[in-house]
Design a protein around this motif. Structure first.
Motif, PDB file in Angstrom:
ATOM      1  N   ALA A  87      60.109  19.212  33.152  1.00 16.55           N
ATOM      2  CA  ALA A  87      60.594  19.093  33.782  1.00 16.55           C
ATOM      3  C   ALA A  87      61.324  20.300  35.060  1.00 16.55           C
ATOM      4  CB  ALA A  87      61.720  17.650  33.985  1.00 16.55           C
ATOM      5  N   LEU A  88      60.723  21.746  33.970  1.00 15.95           N
ATOM      6  CA  LEU A  88      61.604  22.602  34.850  1.00 15.95           C
ATOM      7  C   LEU A  88      60.110  23.627  35.729  1.00 15.95           C
ATOM      8  CD1 LEU A  88      62.627  24.484  31.407  1.00 15.95           C
ATOM      9  CD2 LEU A  88      64.565  22.878  33.453  1.00 15.95           C
ATOM     10  N   LYS A  89      60.642  23.347  36.737  1.00 17.75           N
ATOM     11  CA  LYS A  89      59.632  23.557  37.824  1.00 17.75           C
ATOM     12  C   LYS A  89      59.570  25.284  38.289  1.00 17.75           C
ATOM     13  CE  LYS A  89      59.616  19.591  39.764  1.00 17.75           C
ATOM     14  NZ  LYS A  89      58.165  18.629  38.610  1.00 17.75           N
ATOM     15  N   THR A  90      60.780  26.060  37.240  1.00 11.28           N
ATOM     16  CA  THR A  90      60.518  27.467  38.209  1.00 11.28           C
ATOM     17  C   THR A  90      59.895  28.234  36.343  1.00 11.28           C
ATOM     18  OG1 THR A  90      62.541  27.920  37.728  1.00 11.28           O
ATOM     19  CG2 THR A  90      61.736  27.748  39.519  1.00 11.28           C
ATOM     20  N   TYR A  91      59.242  27.108  35.766  1.00 12.83           N
ATOM     21  CA  TYR A  91      59.925  28.085  33.950  1.00 12.83           C
ATOM     22  C   TYR A  91      58.598  28.076  33.410  1.00 12.83           C
ATOM     23  CZ  TYR A  91      60.745  28.575  28.535  1.00 12.83           C
ATOM     24  OH  TYR A  91      60.590  28.841  27.455  1.00 12.83           O
ATOM     25  N   TYR A  92      57.955  29.607  32.923  1.00  6.14           N
ATOM     26  CA  TYR A  92      56.476  29.951  32.119  1.00  6.14           C
ATOM     27  C   TYR A  92      56.688  30.025  31.230  1.00  6.14           C
ATOM     28  CZ  TYR A  92      54.357  29.222  36.802  1.00  6.14           C
ATOM     29  OH  TYR A  92      53.965  29.219  38.537  1.00  6.14           O
ATOM     30  N   GLY A  93      57.892  29.733  30.475  1.00  8.16           N
ATOM     31  CA  GLY A  93      57.973  30.184  29.335  1.00  8.16           C
ATOM     32  C   GLY A  93      57.561  29.304  27.860  1.00  8.16           C
ATOM     33  N   ILE A 141      65.678  28.299  41.499  1.00 11.99           N
ATOM     34  CA  ILE A 141      66.399  28.409  39.687  1.00 11.99           C
ATOM     35  C   ILE A 141      67.095  27.566  39.094  1.00 11.99           C
ATOM     36  CG2 ILE A 141      64.841  30.572  40.046  1.00 11.99           C
ATOM     37  CD1 ILE A 141      67.572  31.991  39.625  1.00 11.99           C
ATOM     38  N   ALA A 142      68.279  27.558  40.711  1.00 10.13           N
ATOM     39  CA  ALA A 142      69.736  27.205  40.075  1.00 10.13           C
ATOM     40  C   ALA A 142      69.917  25.593  39.508  1.00 10.13           C
ATOM     41  CB  ALA A 142      70.573  27.277  41.369  1.00 10.13           C
ATOM     42  N   LYS A 143      68.673  24.954  40.132  1.00  7.92           N
ATOM     43  CA  LYS A 143      67.799  23.668  40.220  1.00  7.92           C
ATOM     44  C   LYS A 143      67.324  22.956  38.397  1.00  7.92           C
ATOM     45  CE  LYS A 143      65.274  19.689  41.946  1.00  7.92           C
ATOM     46  NZ  LYS A 143      66.569  18.684  41.770  1.00  7.92           N
ATOM     47  N   ASP A 144      67.020  24.434  38.511  1.00  2.75           N
ATOM     48  CA  ASP A 144      66.599  24.585  36.428  1.00  2.75           C
ATOM     49  C   ASP A 144      66.809  24.363  36.054  1.00  2.75           C
ATOM     50  OD1 ASP A 144      63.838  23.827  37.032  1.00  2.75           O
ATOM     51  OD2 ASP A 144      62.807  25.651  37.025  1.00  2.75           O
ATOM     52  N   PHE A 145      68.794  25.337  35.932  1.00  2.00           N
ATOM     53  CA  PHE A 145      69.361  25.787  34.509  1.00  2.00           C
ATOM     54  C   PHE A 145      70.430  23.954  35.378  1.00  2.00           C
ATOM     55  CE2 PHE A 145      71.067  30.291  35.428  1.00  2.00           C
ATOM     56  CZ  PHE A 145      70.045  30.733  35.486  1.00  2.00           C
ATOM     57  N   THR A 195      69.406  26.660  26.642  1.00  2.00           N
ATOM     58  CA  THR A 195      69.509  27.908  27.354  1.00  2.00           C
ATOM     59  C   THR A 195      68.243  28.884  27.698  1.00  2.00           C
ATOM     60  OG1 THR A 195      71.498  29.843  28.132  1.00  2.00           O
ATOM     61  CG2 THR A 195      70.580  29.440  25.541  1.00  2.00           C
ATOM     62  N   PHE A 196      68.175  29.077  28.793  1.00  2.00           N
ATOM     63  CA  PHE A 196      67.587  30.235  28.606  1.00  2.00           C
ATOM     64  C   PHE A 196      68.069  31.590  28.507  1.00  2.00           C
ATOM     65  CE2 PHE A 196      66.773  27.639  32.748  1.00  2.00           C
ATOM     66  CZ  PHE A 196      65.598  27.195  32.124  1.00  2.00           C
ATOM     67  N   LEU A 241      59.806  38.085  39.923  1.00  2.00           N
ATOM     68  CA  LEU A 241      59.480  37.737  41.643  1.00  2.00           C
ATOM     69  C   LEU A 241      58.147  37.550  41.514  1.00  2.00           C
ATOM     70  CD1 LEU A 241      61.025  37.569  44.605  1.00  2.00           C
ATOM     71  CD2 LEU A 241      61.164  39.695  44.270  1.00  2.00           C
ATOM     72  N   VAL A 242      57.569  36.527  42.130  1.00  2.00           N
ATOM     73  CA  VAL A 242      56.293  36.437  42.570  1.00  2.00           C
ATOM     74  C   VAL A 242      55.695  35.997  43.782  1.00  2.00           C
ATOM     75  CG1 VAL A 242      54.119  35.803  41.757  1.00  2.00           C
ATOM     76  CG2 VAL A 242      55.785  36.157  40.184  1.00  2.00           C
ATOM     77  N   GLY A 243      55.619  37.030  44.747  1.00  2.00           N
ATOM     78  CA  GLY A 243      55.495  36.011  45.894  1.00  2.00           C
ATOM     79  C   GLY A 243      57.119  36.491  46.316  1.00  2.00           C
ATOM     80  N   ASN A 244      57.506  34.822  47.082  1.00  2.00           N
ATOM     81  CA  ASN A 244      58.809  34.431  47.538  1.00  2.00           C
ATOM     82  C   ASN A 244      59.753  33.777  46.607  1.00  2.00           C
ATOM     83  OD1 ASN A 244      59.012  36.831  50.037  1.00  2.00           O
ATOM     84  ND2 ASN A 244      57.244  34.754  51.004  1.00  2.00           N
ATOM     85  N   THR A 245      59.507  34.296  45.066  1.00  2.00           N
ATOM     86  CA  THR A 245      59.808  32.228  43.962  1.00  2.00           C
ATOM     87  C   THR A 245      59.692  33.510  43.326  1.00  2.00           C
ATOM     88  OG1 THR A 245      58.106  32.085  43.335  1.00  2.00           O
ATOM     89  CG2 THR A 245      57.840  31.355  45.153  1.00  2.00           C
ATOM     90  N   LEU A 246      60.974  33.087  42.471  1.00  2.00           N
ATOM     91  CA  LEU A 246      61.888  33.431  41.096  1.00  2.00           C
ATOM     92  C   LEU A 246      60.859  32.105  39.853  1.00  2.00           C
ATOM     93  CD1 LEU A 246      64.880  34.249  42.286  1.00  2.00           C
ATOM     94  CD2 LEU A 246      63.441  35.585  41.709  1.00  2.00           C
ATOM     95  N   ARG A 247      60.701  33.147  38.889  1.00  2.00           N
ATOM     96  CA  ARG A 247      60.004  32.373  38.194  1.00  2.00           C
ATOM     97  C   ARG A 247      61.049  33.018  36.594  1.00  2.00           C
ATOM     98  NH1 ARG A 247      53.228  31.537  39.533  1.00  2.00           N
ATOM     99  NH2 ARG A 247      54.034  30.593  41.382  1.00  2.00           N
ATOM    100  N   ILE A 248      61.174  32.466  35.916  1.00  2.00           N
ATOM    101  CA  ILE A 248      61.707  32.578  33.914  1.00  2.00           C
ATOM    102  C   ILE A 248      60.102  31.762  33.109  1.00  2.00           C
ATOM    103  CG2 ILE A 248      62.920  31.407  33.219  1.00  2.00           C
ATOM    104  CD1 ILE A 248      65.209  30.283  35.338  1.00  2.00           C
ATOM    105  N   THR A 249      60.863  33.244  32.434  1.00  2.00           N
ATOM    106  CA  THR A 249      59.798  33.456  31.802  1.00  2.00           C
ATOM    107  C   THR A 249      60.623  33.442  29.812  1.00  2.00           C
ATOM    108  OG1 THR A 249      59.880  36.726  31.789  1.00  2.00           O
ATOM    109  CG2 THR A 249      58.060  35.079  32.580  1.00  2.00           C
TER     110      THR A 249
END
Length: 329
Positions: free
Chosen positions: A107-113, A175-179, A193-194, A204-212
């Motif tokens: 369900a996490l859209k910015t998480y790549y870990g 990323i706040a929404k994924d929080f 917790t991340f 930062l990838v392009g104009n998006t933030l991602r979490i690993t």
């Protein structure tokens, strides 16, 4: 005082880019892995073939330019445009296929870990950047060995801070929404917790933030907070070093401060007001951003707005106006 660096900004940028080359679209190992992932069942022959292909691949990774990032527990290498691998810092002799884990954080859209497959001592991950170019928050761990302290600070203040300060508000909102989503997955004393210890886990990838990196269990309720976001993007240079005040860095820091607080208020994130969080708020508000207000006053104002203005659009407008007022002084 403006920091004098032995390494020019252009030199550091060039050095950083060289660490993220492109290696084509999809290798033999990735194609075999995709076939297994589609089937969702792994027979002995598939496991053996994957193990052989993976060990052949790993032998080409160490010492190569495919290193994407490094941390306390391991290093992440690019496999190809689709996948990356997290390997231990101490090299293992052989790796064997273990399993395909059930997806827990889809369900996490910015998480790549989250791993898509596990080998002994290794995890296969989605590649955070298919183009091979991304910028980690703070000073990349794998650059520190080649940088003098002044050069690391110059990179942080002259490259990292301005670049992340220019990131669109929607990226921080995401990323706040994924929080918020991860907070809501917790129950009682079983929460998630991340990894906020290392700012490099946010890229930062392009104009998006991602979490690993890995999501870890915690007994703390709603641990993914505005305070943790502020600490990652404003307080930590790397996993071992906290940032210091710099007059030239204040404008970029204030831009980041506003975007982070607005994102957190939009998603109703906890402000994070335990004793350690209060120290962090004080450091960010009164020292790093050099605001002429108290951190306690900012926290109390945000609490009042959240309580008294339930309608999101109006609350964000009032929050933005309030931040513009204190940031302009």
């Amino acid at each position: 005082m403006k920091i004098q660096s032995h390494l020019s900004c252009n030199s550091v940028i060039s050095q950083n880019k060289k660490q993220y080359p492109s290696f084509g679209h999809k290798c033999v190992f990735s194609k075999q892995l995709d076939e297994v992932l589609i089937k969702r069942r792994v027979c002995k022959k598939d496991a053996l073939n994957l193990s052989n292909a993976f060990n052949d691949l790993v032998s080409k990774l160490f010492g190569s330019q495919r290193l994407l990032g490094a941390g306390f527990h391991g290093r992440v290498y690019k496999i190809d445009d689709k996948y990356a691998v997290k390997l231990p810092n101490l090299r293992a002799d052989l790796f064997y296929f273990e399993n395909i884990p059930k997806k827990k954080f889809g369900a996490l859209k910015t998480y790549y870990g989250e791993p898509v497959a596990n080998f002994t001592h290794a995890k296969i991950l989605k590649n955070v950047s298919s183009c091979g170019r991304h910028t980690q928050a703070g000073v990349p761990q794998n650059m520190l060995a080649s940088l003098l302290p002044d050069d690391a600070q110059a990179y942080y203040e002259n490259i990292y801070l301005p670049k992340f300060a220019a990131v669109p508000q929607r990226a921080f909102d995401a990323i706040a929404k994924d929080f918020d989503t991860l907070n809501k997955m917790g129950r009682g004393f079983n929460n998630y917790t991340f990894d906020f210890k290392n700012p490099n886990n946010f890229v930062l990838v392009g104009n998006t933030l991602r979490i690993t990196d890995e999501i870890v269990p915690t007994c703390i309720k709603n641990p993914n907070s505005i305070a943790e976001m502020l600490s990652v993007f404003l307080e930590k240079m790397n996993i071992e070093t906290f940032a210091g005040y710099s007059e030239e860095a204040v404008p970029a820091r204030r831009q980041l401060l506003k975007k982070i607080i607005l994102a957190g208020m939009k998603c109703n994130l906890d402000l994070g007001t335990c004793p350690a969080d209060k120290i962090m708020w004080n450091n960010v508000i009164e020292d790093l951003c050099n605001l002429k207000v108290s951190s306690g006053g900012v926290i109390n104002t945000l609490k009042i707005m959240r309580k008294m203005v339930p309608e999101q659009k109006l609350r964000l407008k009032l929050t933005s106006d309030y931040l513009d007022n204190i940031l302009s002084k």
